[in-house]
Design a protein around this motif. Structure first.
Motif, PDB file in Angstrom:
ATOM      1  N   GLU A   1       0.840  -1.194   0.000  1.00  0.00           N
ATOM      2  CA  GLU A   1       0.000   0.000   0.000  1.00  0.00           C
ATOM      3  C   GLU A   1       0.880   1.251   0.000  1.00  0.00           C
ATOM      4  N   LYS A   2       0.555   2.182  -0.873  1.00  0.00           N
ATOM      5  CA  LYS A   2       1.358   3.403  -0.978  1.00  0.00           C
ATOM      6  C   LYS A   2       1.144   4.281   0.251  1.00  0.00           C
ATOM      7  N   ARG A   3       2.259   4.743   0.819  1.00  0.00           N
ATOM      8  CA  ARG A   3       2.193   5.629   1.962  1.00  0.00           C
ATOM      9  C   ARG A   3       2.934   6.917   1.622  1.00  0.00           C
ATOM     10  N   VAL A   4       2.424   8.011   2.124  1.00  0.00           N
ATOM     11  CA  VAL A   4       3.077   9.295   1.882  1.00  0.00           C
ATOM     12  C   VAL A   4       4.350   9.363   2.726  1.00  0.00           C
ATOM     13  N   PRO A   5       5.511   9.518   2.105  1.00  0.00           N
ATOM     14  CA  PRO A   5       6.758   9.614   2.879  1.00  0.00           C
ATOM     15  C   PRO A   5       6.717  10.776   3.860  1.00  0.00           C
ATOM     16  N   LYS A   6       7.110  10.530   5.102  1.00  0.00           N
ATOM     17  CA  LYS A   6       7.145  11.571   6.128  1.00  0.00           C
ATOM     18  C   LYS A   6       8.486  11.519   6.845  1.00  0.00           C
ATOM     19  N   PHE A   7       9.073  12.698   7.023  1.00  0.00           N
ATOM     20  CA  PHE A   7      10.346  12.783   7.732  1.00  0.00           C
ATOM     21  C   PHE A   7      10.546  14.222   8.189  1.00  0.00           C
ATOM     22  N   SER A   8      11.057  14.381   9.396  1.00  0.00           N
ATOM     23  CA  SER A   8      11.351  15.726   9.897  1.00  0.00           C
ATOM     24  C   SER A   8      12.688  15.705  10.635  1.00  0.00           C
TER      25      SER A   8
ATOM     26  N   ASN B   1      21.963  20.227   2.307  1.00  0.00           N
ATOM     27  CA  ASN B   1      22.384  19.389   1.182  1.00  0.00           C
ATOM     28  C   ASN B   1      21.860  17.969   1.335  1.00  0.00           C
ATOM     29  N   ALA B   2      22.009  17.412   2.540  1.00  0.00           N
ATOM     30  CA  ALA B   2      21.571  16.044   2.793  1.00  0.00           C
ATOM     31  C   ALA B   2      20.066  15.928   2.651  1.00  0.00           C
ATOM     32  N   PHE B   3      19.339  16.951   3.097  1.00  0.00           N
ATOM     33  CA  PHE B   3      17.878  16.977   2.977  1.00  0.00           C
ATOM     34  C   PHE B   3      17.465  16.952   1.505  1.00  0.00           C
ATOM     35  N   VAL B   4      18.157  17.738   0.695  1.00  0.00           N
ATOM     36  CA  VAL B   4      17.893  17.754  -0.748  1.00  0.00           C
ATOM     37  C   VAL B   4      18.149  16.375  -1.345  1.00  0.00           C
ATOM     38  N   ASP B   5      19.229  15.737  -0.930  1.00  0.00           N
ATOM     39  CA  ASP B   5      19.563  14.404  -1.455  1.00  0.00           C
ATOM     40  C   ASP B   5      18.469  13.390  -1.146  1.00  0.00           C
ATOM     41  N   VAL B   6      17.910  13.456   0.066  1.00  0.00           N
ATOM     42  CA  VAL B   6      16.857  12.512   0.451  1.00  0.00           C
ATOM     43  C   VAL B   6      15.609  12.734  -0.391  1.00  0.00           C
ATOM     44  N   ILE B   7      15.229  13.993  -0.578  1.00  0.00           N
ATOM     45  CA  ILE B   7      14.042  14.284  -1.383  1.00  0.00           C
ATOM     46  C   ILE B   7      14.241  13.816  -2.828  1.00  0.00           C
TER      47      ILE B   7
ATOM     48  N   VAL C   1       8.783  11.244  -5.233  1.00  0.00           N
ATOM     49  CA  VAL C   1       7.450  10.694  -5.468  1.00  0.00           C
ATOM     50  C   VAL C   1       6.455  11.838  -5.627  1.00  0.00           C
ATOM     51  N   GLU C   2       5.219  11.493  -5.975  1.00  0.00           N
ATOM     52  CA  GLU C   2       4.208  12.516  -6.222  1.00  0.00           C
ATOM     53  C   GLU C   2       3.814  13.255  -4.951  1.00  0.00           C
ATOM     54  N   LYS C   3       3.827  12.546  -3.825  1.00  0.00           N
ATOM     55  CA  LYS C   3       3.452  13.165  -2.553  1.00  0.00           C
ATOM     56  C   LYS C   3       4.479  12.836  -1.490  1.00  0.00           C
ATOM     57  N   TYR C   4       4.813  13.818  -0.691  1.00  0.00           N
ATOM     58  CA  TYR C   4       5.635  13.581   0.498  1.00  0.00           C
ATOM     59  C   TYR C   4       5.417  14.729   1.466  1.00  0.00           C
ATOM     60  N   SER C   5       5.753  14.483   2.731  1.00  0.00           N
ATOM     61  CA  SER C   5       5.604  15.495   3.771  1.00  0.00           C
ATOM     62  C   SER C   5       6.881  15.515   4.598  1.00  0.00           C
TER      63      SER C   5
END
Length: 306
Positions: free
Chosen positions: A86-93, A104-110, A115-119
């Motif tokens: 099941e598709k889940r919206v990626p979440k990370f803070s 820079n590392a944050f950009v690399d992860v994104i 994907v179409e949706k993430y938070s």
């Protein structure tokens, strides 16, 4: 206690209003109020103080919320690991000191999880708030540094909040200055070289002691000091006033431009840069990817590290 009740609790806290939270959760206001009341009764706490203007989280409610966020986060990680496709919206803070490599590392992860949706949330904030964010479950990770000057105090604070520090790399202190700065042609700089120029530091609010400072030289006294709240302002002042700051030396010109340069500081000290996380907690795949991205940057900028 159910995960649904915990979701209700967190949503009410974020909205600050029962009616708004009920609309967001697609349930009736009486049903939401009853669910929150039953959770409060079961836990033996009063999570909110109700008024005509909304709700205010109590001190014991803040503690309950921190556990609720952690449990919900862990449940999501478990579902992601053991669940179906099941598709889940990626979440990370993540909450971090004002480091360009953290961005820079944050950009690399994104880019890795394009994907179409993430938070995703990146909080560049004060040192004390980094610890609070991770302790309260608002951020999965925190990024800060330890040195011989601050580690006793910060490690005690981390232990008090049931957090741990894991070292990612060790950096030699570097001075950030404008490429047009009078000292720019020098290969390395000393404390005496810097004294005539404005020292730019990040303001730390109520916890504005050198233990919480992001700048390595805050234990020393400089005649000219300017406090700022964001990295862009600091860089602008470095250019406009020939100011300087002291950090890890990891500076990516792709994201930060070519106007700011780093020069080694002639000082026999080290910055242990690492992550703060909660004890015995599973890390999401996005947190793991973020950690690996920072380590990769450590390899890329290996000339700055010991």
């Amino acid at each position: 206690m159910t995960l649904q009740q915990l979701t209700y609790l967190v949503t009410v806290a974020e909205c600050g209003n029962i009616t708004e939270a009920a609309e967001q959760l697609f349930i009736s206001q009486p049903s939401l109020s009853n669910a929150i009341h039953n959770l409060e009764k079961e836990m033996g706490v009063t999570a909110f103080v109700r008024s005509n203007k909304g709700v205010v989280v109590t001190r014991e409610g803040e503690e309950l919320l921190s556990y609720a966020r952690m449990l919900l986060e862990q449940a999501d990680i478990m579902k992601e690991h053991f669940g179906n496709e099941e598709k889940r919206v990626p979440k990370f803070s993540v909450s971090c000191q004002h480091y360009s490599f953290a961005v820079n590392a944050f950009v690399d992860v994104i880019n890795q999880y394009n994907v179409e949706k993430y938070s995703f949330i990146l909080r560049e904030t004060q040192t004390g708030e980094i610890i609070d964010d991770v302790a309260q479950g608002k951020s999965e990770l925190g990024i800060l540094y330890l040195s011989e000057h601050n580690e006793d105090v910060l490690l005690k604070l981390l232990k008090k909040n049931e957090l741990i520090f894991e070292e990612l790399f060790v950096a030699n202190p570097h001075v950030f200055i404008s490429k047009e700065h009078p000292l720019a042609k020098k290969e390395s700089l000393t404390i005496e070289d810097l004294r005539p120029y404005p020292y730019l530091v990040f303001e730390q609010g109520e916890r504005n002691s050198f233990y919480f400072s992001e700048e390595f030289l805050s234990v020393l006294d400089f005649p000219k000091n300017i406090q700022v709240r964001d990295r862009a302002t600091l860089f602008n002042l470095a250019i406009g006033l020939n100011g300087f700051t002291v950090s890890s030396g990891v500076l990516d010109q792709k994201l930060n431009g070519e106007n700011i340069i780093a020069r080694p500081l002639e000082m026999n000290c080290k910055m242990r840069i690492g992550m703060v996380r909660r004890k015995n907690m599973l890390l999401s795949r996005y947190a793991k990817a973020y950690i690996e991205a920072i380590k990769s940057l450590g390899t890329e900028f290996s000339g700055f590290f010991s």
